[in-house]
Motif scaffolding. Structure first.
Motif, short mmCIF file in Angstrom:
data_model
loop_
_atom_site.label_atom_id
_atom_site.label_comp_id
_atom_site.label_asym_id
_atom_site.label_seq_id
_atom_site.Cartn_x
_atom_site.Cartn_y
_atom_site.Cartn_z
N ASP A 60 0.53 -1.26 0.08
CA ASP A 60 -0.47 0.43 -0.13
C ASP A 60 1.14 1.09 0.03
OD1 ASP A 60 -2.24 -1.12 0.74
OD2 ASP A 60 -2.33 -1.81 2.33
N TRP A 61 2.15 1.04 0.91
CA TRP A 61 2.73 2.18 1.40
C TRP A 61 3.11 2.34 -0.07
CZ3 TRP A 61 2.29 6.58 3.93
CH2 TRP A 61 1.81 6.37 5.64
N LEU A 62 4.10 1.87 -0.44
CA LEU A 62 4.51 1.30 -2.62
C LEU A 62 3.91 2.07 -2.99
CD1 LEU A 62 6.63 -1.78 -2.13
CD2 LEU A 62 7.37 0.48 -1.74
N ALA A 63 2.17 1.65 -3.12
CA ALA A 63 1.60 2.25 -4.20
C ALA A 63 1.23 3.94 -3.86
CB ALA A 63 0.02 1.15 -3.84
N GLU A 64 0.94 4.52 -3.09
CA GLU A 64 0.69 5.27 -2.46
C GLU A 64 2.51 6.87 -3.01
OE1 GLU A 64 -1.39 9.07 -0.18
OE2 GLU A 64 -1.44 7.19 -1.31
N PHE A 65 3.58 6.07 -3.34
CA PHE A 65 4.76 6.13 -3.15
C PHE A 65 4.97 6.31 -4.77
CE2 PHE A 65 6.81 5.17 0.93
CZ PHE A 65 6.41 6.03 1.29
N GLY A 66 4.46 5.43 -5.51
CA GLY A 66 4.23 5.59 -6.57
C GLY A 66 2.85 6.69 -7.43
N SER A 67 1.84 7.03 -6.37
CA SER A 67 1.61 7.84 -7.50
C SER A 67 1.77 8.99 -6.64
CB SER A 67 0.16 7.92 -6.19
OG SER A 67 -0.51 6.42 -6.45
#
Length: 341
Positions: free
Chosen positions: A144-151
């Motif tokens: 989830d955190w990696l997805a947010e950082f990707g955004s």
């Protein structure tokens, strides 16, 4: 006989004088004065969360110019999306176009904010990440955190194109890919998964911590960890997190009381100054202070910040620097120690 005796006495006197001179020649040289330890400069780390209002970008940059300070701006990337482009973002487990803090009001506001970011970076300030939608990630997984950082990376890098703003500066994408090296979690809400994700996402520091008082930022698993300290505040010196929002809740329960803005500003200033003086006259551990662009209690905490920074950031033995500045110095010192230099 008397003449001979007189000569003998003169010879003896000369010999004794020569011995005295010889003795002084071989005496220990005077000891040099004991060197006085020079105290390190007092470091102050001032940061701003969300970085939304254009007027506050301008006001903070003006404060920096007159004091020589460098700040850190933790940007929420939803403020680079307009109402028309908000569907470009979807937080972990959230529908597209949702955010806890809204979005930019218009494409023009996005353009103005992008220009402020570029100007701040050119002036030596640090642009950090405050995630995107200001959601509480305490239950998020590493994915989830990696997805947010990707955004965050995608929105920042493509902000001009997403919003149809032109011309895009030639160096913008390079800046977006490499300049953001620090993070602060919304609500200071961190978990183990966050600290697993941060290094993998390329971050060098995290500023989501809270400590009992000022402390030297440690490096763990490749990340420098900063913490907002508890500082004494008010007549009873009750500890409070050194951030404007926490003072806002302390002073007025999180509700606006503009009639008391002057009193609140003075209380905040006194707390900042006392925390500074304790370190400046003591161990000189870096002091961290956090703010938002929101004008809480009619701007009381910004008034306190400006009064404080105008007094202390200009001192010859004080440095008001960004988190990135601190990390770069910290790592340069480690590299120098490693090679024995």
């Amino acid at each position: 006989m008397r003449l001979s005796m007189s000569r003998s006495l003169r010879v003896v006197a000369l010999c004794l004088g020569s011995l005295a001179c010889a003795g002084s020649a071989f005496a220990d040289p005077p000891k040099p004065p004991t060197p006085v330890a020079v105290a390190p400069k007092q470091i102050i780390l001032i940061s701003f969360d969300a970085a939304r209002e254009i007027s506050q970008w301008e006001r903070s940059r003006a404060l920096a110019k007159r004091t020589g300070a460098h700040f850190t701006y933790f940007l929420s990337c939803v403020f680079l999306l307009s109402p028309e482009t908000r569907l470009q973002y979807a937080g972990p487990g959230k529908a597209a176009g949702k955010s806890n803090v809204g979005f930019a009001a218009s494409r023009q506001e996005v353009a103005d904010r992008l220009e402020e970011i570029r100007l701040a970076a050119a002036e030596g300030h640090d642009i950090g990440s405050h995630a995107c939608g200001h959601f509480d990630g305490k239950d998020w997984s590493k994915a989830d955190w990696l997805a947010e950082f990707g955004s965050v990376r995608r929105v920042l890098e493509n902000a001009y194109a997403i919003n149809g703003i032109s011309p895009e500066p030639a160096d913008w994408r390079d800046f977006a890919r490499h300049a953001v090296v620090g993070f602060r979690a919304p609500y200071l809400s961190a978990n183990k998964a966050l600290y697993e994700a941060l290094p993998e996402a390329g971050f060098q520091y995290d500023a989501s911590g809270v400590s009992k008082g000022p402390e030297l930022p440690p490096i763990k698993s490749g990340l420098t960890h900063f913490a907002l300290p508890l500082i004494p505040e008010g007549p009873n010196a009750k500890p409070v997190i050194a951030m404007d929002y926490n003072l806002y809740v302390r002073h007025s329960g999180g509700f606006e009381k503009p009639a008391m803005a002057g009193e609140f500003a003075d209380h905040a200033y006194q707390a900042f100054r006392a925390a500074f003086d304790a370190q400046y006259n003591g161990k000189r551990i870096p002091l961290e202070l956090g703010f938002h662009f929101t004008q809480m209690n009619d701007g009381a905490y910004w008034d306190a910040l400006e009064r404080f920074a105008d007094e202390v950031c200009v001192k010859a033995d004080v440095e008001c620097i960004s988190f990135r500045d601190y990390v770069e110095r910290q790592r340069a010192g480690e590299r120098q120690a490693a090679v024995g230099g």
